[in-house]
Design a protein around this motif. Sequence first.
Motif, mmCIF file in Angstrom:
data_model
loop_
_atom_site.group_PDB
_atom_site.id
_atom_site.type_symbol
_atom_site.label_atom_id
_atom_site.label_comp_id
_atom_site.label_asym_id
_atom_site.label_seq_id
_atom_site.Cartn_x
_atom_site.Cartn_y
_atom_site.Cartn_z
ATOM 1 N N ILE A 188 0.834 -1.204 0.000
ATOM 2 C CA ILE A 188 0.000 0.000 0.000
ATOM 3 C C ILE A 188 0.866 1.251 0.000
ATOM 4 C CG2 ILE A 188 -1.661 1.313 1.357
ATOM 5 C CD1 ILE A 188 -2.858 -1.350 2.269
ATOM 6 N N ALA A 189 1.903 1.243 0.828
ATOM 7 C CA ALA A 189 2.804 2.394 0.869
ATOM 8 C C ALA A 189 3.470 2.620 -0.489
ATOM 9 C CB ALA A 189 3.861 2.175 1.952
ATOM 10 N N SER A 190 3.898 1.566 -1.147
ATOM 11 C CA SER A 190 4.530 1.693 -2.468
ATOM 12 C C SER A 190 3.556 2.267 -3.484
ATOM 13 C CB SER A 190 5.038 0.329 -2.940
ATOM 14 O OG SER A 190 6.060 -0.161 -2.107
ATOM 15 N N ALA A 191 2.326 1.771 -3.463
ATOM 16 C CA ALA A 191 1.324 2.264 -4.405
ATOM 17 C C ALA A 191 1.018 3.736 -4.152
ATOM 18 C CB ALA A 191 0.058 1.414 -4.296
ATOM 19 N N LEU A 192 0.941 4.132 -2.880
ATOM 20 C CA LEU A 192 0.693 5.536 -2.560
ATOM 21 C C LEU A 192 1.818 6.417 -3.094
ATOM 22 C CD1 LEU A 192 -0.597 5.279 1.130
ATOM 23 C CD2 LEU A 192 -1.934 6.017 -0.861
ATOM 24 N N ALA A 193 3.056 6.018 -2.853
ATOM 25 C CA ALA A 193 4.197 6.830 -3.281
ATOM 26 C C ALA A 193 4.241 6.963 -4.802
ATOM 27 C CB ALA A 193 5.489 6.217 -2.761
ATOM 28 N N LYS A 198 -3.532 5.906 15.160
ATOM 29 C CA LYS A 198 -4.860 5.326 14.933
ATOM 30 C C LYS A 198 -4.689 3.872 14.512
ATOM 31 C CE LYS A 198 -4.712 7.481 10.358
ATOM 32 N NZ LYS A 198 -5.275 8.565 9.533
ATOM 33 N N PRO A 199 -5.771 3.096 14.620
ATOM 34 C CA PRO A 199 -5.645 1.677 14.265
ATOM 35 C C PRO A 199 -5.118 1.502 12.847
ATOM 36 C CG PRO A 199 -7.724 2.086 15.360
ATOM 37 C CD PRO A 199 -7.112 3.427 15.116
ATOM 38 N N GLY A 200 -4.284 0.485 12.703
ATOM 39 C CA GLY A 200 -3.703 0.230 11.386
ATOM 40 C C GLY A 200 -4.744 -0.007 10.319
ATOM 41 N N THR A 201 -5.888 -0.601 10.695
ATOM 42 C CA THR A 201 -6.932 -0.865 9.693
ATOM 43 C C THR A 201 -7.564 0.440 9.210
ATOM 44 O OG1 THR A 201 -8.441 -1.263 11.550
ATOM 45 C CG2 THR A 201 -7.441 -3.190 10.493
ATOM 46 N N ASP A 202 -7.597 1.463 10.069
ATOM 47 C CA ASP A 202 -8.111 2.761 9.619
ATOM 48 C C ASP A 202 -7.168 3.373 8.596
ATOM 49 O OD1 ASP A 202 -10.167 2.368 11.363
ATOM 50 O OD2 ASP A 202 -9.561 3.918 12.799
ATOM 51 N N TRP A 203 -5.856 3.247 8.849
ATOM 52 C CA TRP A 203 -4.883 3.751 7.878
ATOM 53 C C TRP A 203 -5.051 3.045 6.533
ATOM 54 C CZ3 TRP A 203 -0.858 1.365 5.211
ATOM 55 C CH2 TRP A 203 0.023 2.221 4.538
ATOM 56 N N VAL A 235 -6.617 3.054 0.831
ATOM 57 C CA VAL A 235 -7.325 2.414 -0.279
ATOM 58 C C VAL A 235 -8.312 3.394 -0.913
ATOM 59 C CG1 VAL A 235 -8.960 0.586 -0.900
ATOM 60 C CG2 VAL A 235 -7.009 0.079 0.596
ATOM 61 N N ARG A 236 -8.984 4.202 -0.100
ATOM 62 C CA ARG A 236 -9.901 5.202 -0.660
ATOM 63 C C ARG A 236 -9.150 6.191 -1.540
ATOM 64 N NH1 ARG A 236 -12.630 4.839 4.441
ATOM 65 N NH2 ARG A 236 -11.363 6.561 5.285
ATOM 66 N N GLU A 237 -7.966 6.608 -1.097
ATOM 67 C CA GLU A 237 -7.168 7.525 -1.918
ATOM 68 C C GLU A 237 -6.767 6.881 -3.236
ATOM 69 O OE1 GLU A 237 -2.685 9.464 -1.942
ATOM 70 O OE2 GLU A 237 -3.687 9.192 -0.003
ATOM 71 N N LEU A 238 -6.346 5.649 -3.171
ATOM 72 C CA LEU A 238 -5.931 4.956 -4.394
ATOM 73 C C LEU A 238 -7.107 4.744 -5.335
ATOM 74 C CD1 LEU A 238 -3.549 2.323 -2.749
ATOM 75 C CD2 LEU A 238 -2.849 4.228 -4.213
ATOM 76 N N GLU A 239 -8.249 4.348 -4.807
ATOM 77 C CA GLU A 239 -9.419 4.119 -5.648
ATOM 78 C C GLU A 239 -9.910 5.401 -6.306
ATOM 79 O OE1 GLU A 239 -11.500 0.247 -3.514
ATOM 80 O OE2 GLU A 239 -12.030 2.264 -2.825
ATOM 81 N N ALA A 240 -9.689 6.552 -5.651
ATOM 82 C CA ALA A 240 -10.136 7.827 -6.201
ATOM 83 C C ALA A 240 -9.204 8.338 -7.298
ATOM 84 C CB ALA A 240 -10.243 8.870 -5.079
ATOM 85 N N ASN A 241 -8.030 7.750 -7.420
ATOM 86 C CA ASN A 241 -7.058 8.185 -8.421
ATOM 87 C C ASN A 241 -7.340 7.465 -9.736
ATOM 88 O OD1 ASN A 241 -4.746 8.631 -10.023
ATOM 89 N ND2 ASN A 241 -3.448 8.817 -8.206
#
Length: 1004
Positions: free
Chosen positions: A180-185, A216-221, A226-232
């Motif tokens: 997830i971190a790689s995809a975000l970057a 915050k909980p890791g699942t919230d992160w 995922v919402r950011e990635l899906e919106a791109n």
Amino acid sequence: MAQRYRLDRGGRIDRARPLTFTFNGQTYEGYAGDTLASALIANGVHLIGRSFKYHRPRGHFSAGAEEPVVIQLGEGAYTIPDVRATQAELHQNLAAKSVHAWPTVNFDLYAVNQYASKLLPAGFYYKTFMWPQGAWHFYEKRIREAAGLGEAPDEPDPDFYDKRYAHADVLVAGGGPAGIASALAASRAGARVILADEQFEFGGSLLSRHHEIDGKPGTDWVAEAVRELEANPEVRVMPRTLVFGYYDHNWVNMLESLTDHLAEKPRDVPRQRFWKVRARQVVLAQGAIERPLVYLDNDRPGTMLASAVQTYVNRYAVKPGNKAVVHTNNDSAYAAALDMKAAGIEIAAVIDQRKQPSGPNTEKARGAGIEVYAGHGIIGTEGGKHVRKVKAAPLSPDGSRVDGTPVEFDCDLVAVSGGWTPSVHLHSQARGKLVHDAEIGAPVPGEPLQANRSAGACNGTMGLKSVLAEGFKKGAEAAGALGFEAGTQPAPEADDSDFRPARWVWLTPSTKPVGHGGKHFVDLQNDVTAQDLYLALREGYHSIEHVKRYTTCGMGTDQGKTSNINALHIVANARNMEPQEVGTTTYRPPYTPVTFGAWAGRDYGEFFDPVRKTPMHSWHEQAGAVFENVGMWKRPWYFPKAGETMHEAVYRECRQTRESIGMLDATTLGRIDIQGKDAVTFLNRVYTNGWKTLKPGHCRYGVMCREDGMVLDDGVTMCLGENHYLMHTTTGGAGGVLAHLEEYLQTEWPDLDVYLTTVTEQYATAAIAGPNARKLLAELTDDIDVSKDAFPFMTWREGHVAGMWARVARVSFSGDISFEINVEAHNGLHLWQTLMTAGEKYNICPYGTETMHVLRAEKGFIIVGQETDGTVTPYDLGMDKLVSSKKDFVGKRSLQRPDILDPNRKQLVAVLPDDPSEVLEEGAQLVETVKDEPPMDMVGNVTSSYLSPNLDPDKPRSFALATVYGGRHKHGQKVYAPMGDKTISCTITDPFSLYDPEGVRLRG
């Protein structure tokens, strides 16, 4: 049935959506979000299968793709063998059952194998079933009954599958924290990204552990990311998508599951989609797999990986047991122990092989009142279909023996952790190097050979903060390598406890030597033990690849994900070698099994092979043609009239063609347009004969060889102009010939200025043959002089036939005067109809491939693939004059070998049965001496055999072509063809002497 092992709260299941399912005929309940494994555990079902060789009880062991136990999923046509319950999403009315157990998993008669285990060591089948001679068929039937892990459906697959191609700037394999971190970057830098993960939820280990990221909980992160990635719009987020294969040039294969998780399968949606992705950069983030520990009787149901127990407790809210013993050699299992305790599981003890366990989780466990037995190892277990007791003892400083008084613990759950193995499968498939990391006891990715980089646990990085930091870094690097401005993206704050502090005792000893008093299992699916590995070494199998095959360790459906590293170290220690010296076994795709349906896609049934039809196909159908498949083409085989058999139709077609005129649809011949200033040089190199003297308007027959000197193809090539040629190939060999030529141009002669274009389907061809062929053609053209002098044999002319542009070649495959009329494909049907109408006065007849075969064989012409079988040279076919001694060509050196020039090689001959009515079977063996019973010395075999109406004017005459040892020196000699209950006597003769040996009709 109540879910008595379901926790009252927690987990990521949807308790508002209860589901019912069946396992081994019994109905159970679960929830949406469960896997089949978690739902079975919730219902207290732990015995789910049997091991492959000994049929020992097997239970849930892991929570992911590394699971060694498989089940049968679905029923009837929908059944799927060898599915992991850990990967099967629960849905309403899901049906599953155990495999490899008879009559039931609870009472398996084949479990008697356990008591004969000393007779069934590694490799026993190589030695046991060789005696008595002839008994193999008896053994085979029993072995087949006992072997196998599942049942293939008897009915056709009712589902359909799709394939799809995609391109990406950056493909990220793995949807855990690093992925997830790689995809975000990469996406924030502007790159086009594909993020794929096999699970239905992104998050990986964050779904199973209590981590916080940025407070915050890791699942919230995960959810926010995922919402950011899906919106791109430049990002494709793909859950339920397994990245299973990594090939050259960043060619990556993925399998997307679309309906497996649905109770009602929509009929307009494919079950799975096979993705073929070309990525400019790849980030590998598949995580790591927890290793088991190898100790005495470590296979009893109730024995699970510690991380799996943690997953079931935290993600699925189920208790795999009530009282647990944790067996570990590192700090990570303590986090699992704390989560188990919080879920209400009593921790009887933590058995830690380390002398002085330390680490944040270790101290938390001690603070929670969990008793730790330092420097101990489990030396044995008790239980039948479930573990009920373990015995532990202190280990010697080097871990090779028991060094103290054993202590026993009652338990129904053993959580084991032998460290973590990075998932280097895709890195290795891409031919990347591996480097052994002594700290984690496993190989990690070394230098990649393709445009990829590894991030997170699969790279040997274990702490969450470090994993996230590496993920962002590698994603930014991947985008930056493509020219995107990635910038610096700080990793979020997270716990960074590391799992590295460990003690490596690869084979936990017991009070007896290995192989006595129980078994130390290394591979739980194939029942491979440490004793089997030692046996392989004693018998001389020192290579780790040989050890794997001899013992079958790592050869199951799990591909050794939990067994191979332990096996590697056991072998290394036994040989007193470093693990890096022993190496690893080969990581081959697919990462986990992929269905045949996904590989096939929609290419099955009538779509399995593309069907190619000539422009004249509709006419052939209306004329009642019987078709045969030749190189994907539908070719008319013969044209029977009312009441005619095949032999009668072919007999008539042969006679009418020789007596007047016949017409063949020759559209299917392969055609390759060759252009470029080095075109004639190229032809000179690929054909055995010379081409520099061929002028425009002329044709030449050529033979093409492979490097070993064996005939690959033959055909006529036309010189269309300066540096421009049209090559004809056999129908079935067209694709292979083009590939052969392209390979040489690209790899051996890239300096040649030559361009190849396949033009097979640009033309339609009608070949007219027979004494009246010239008369018919003359009636239909005004601008082509078809007289013998103006249009000699092996030339071509361009003009108009029946008002259409045409290229007409004066060539023959029938042995009679013949013209091949080539027109544009869309004019093919009109040409054919016009010729048939104009030819009625000559009693023209269409003929098919069977008549073509008879006519060419009468003349002694060969068909590549019938008279040749990959071991035949031009010399063997009597084509010595076509092999130039003045130039080089592909295969020339091989043709100069003494064995190729041996006069006793099999050579092409004709064979005439003494009884003209006896037709030999194609493939029939020929002998010179007949015995009452086999064996007899075979001297050759029949390649083509027919009944001819033309060789004898008074009656039909059978004949055959054959290859016979030293055949050219045996003309006039007798050979015999044993055929079942009779033997046919024959005479060998010259294949070119059967019909018009002087070629008068051919050149007439």
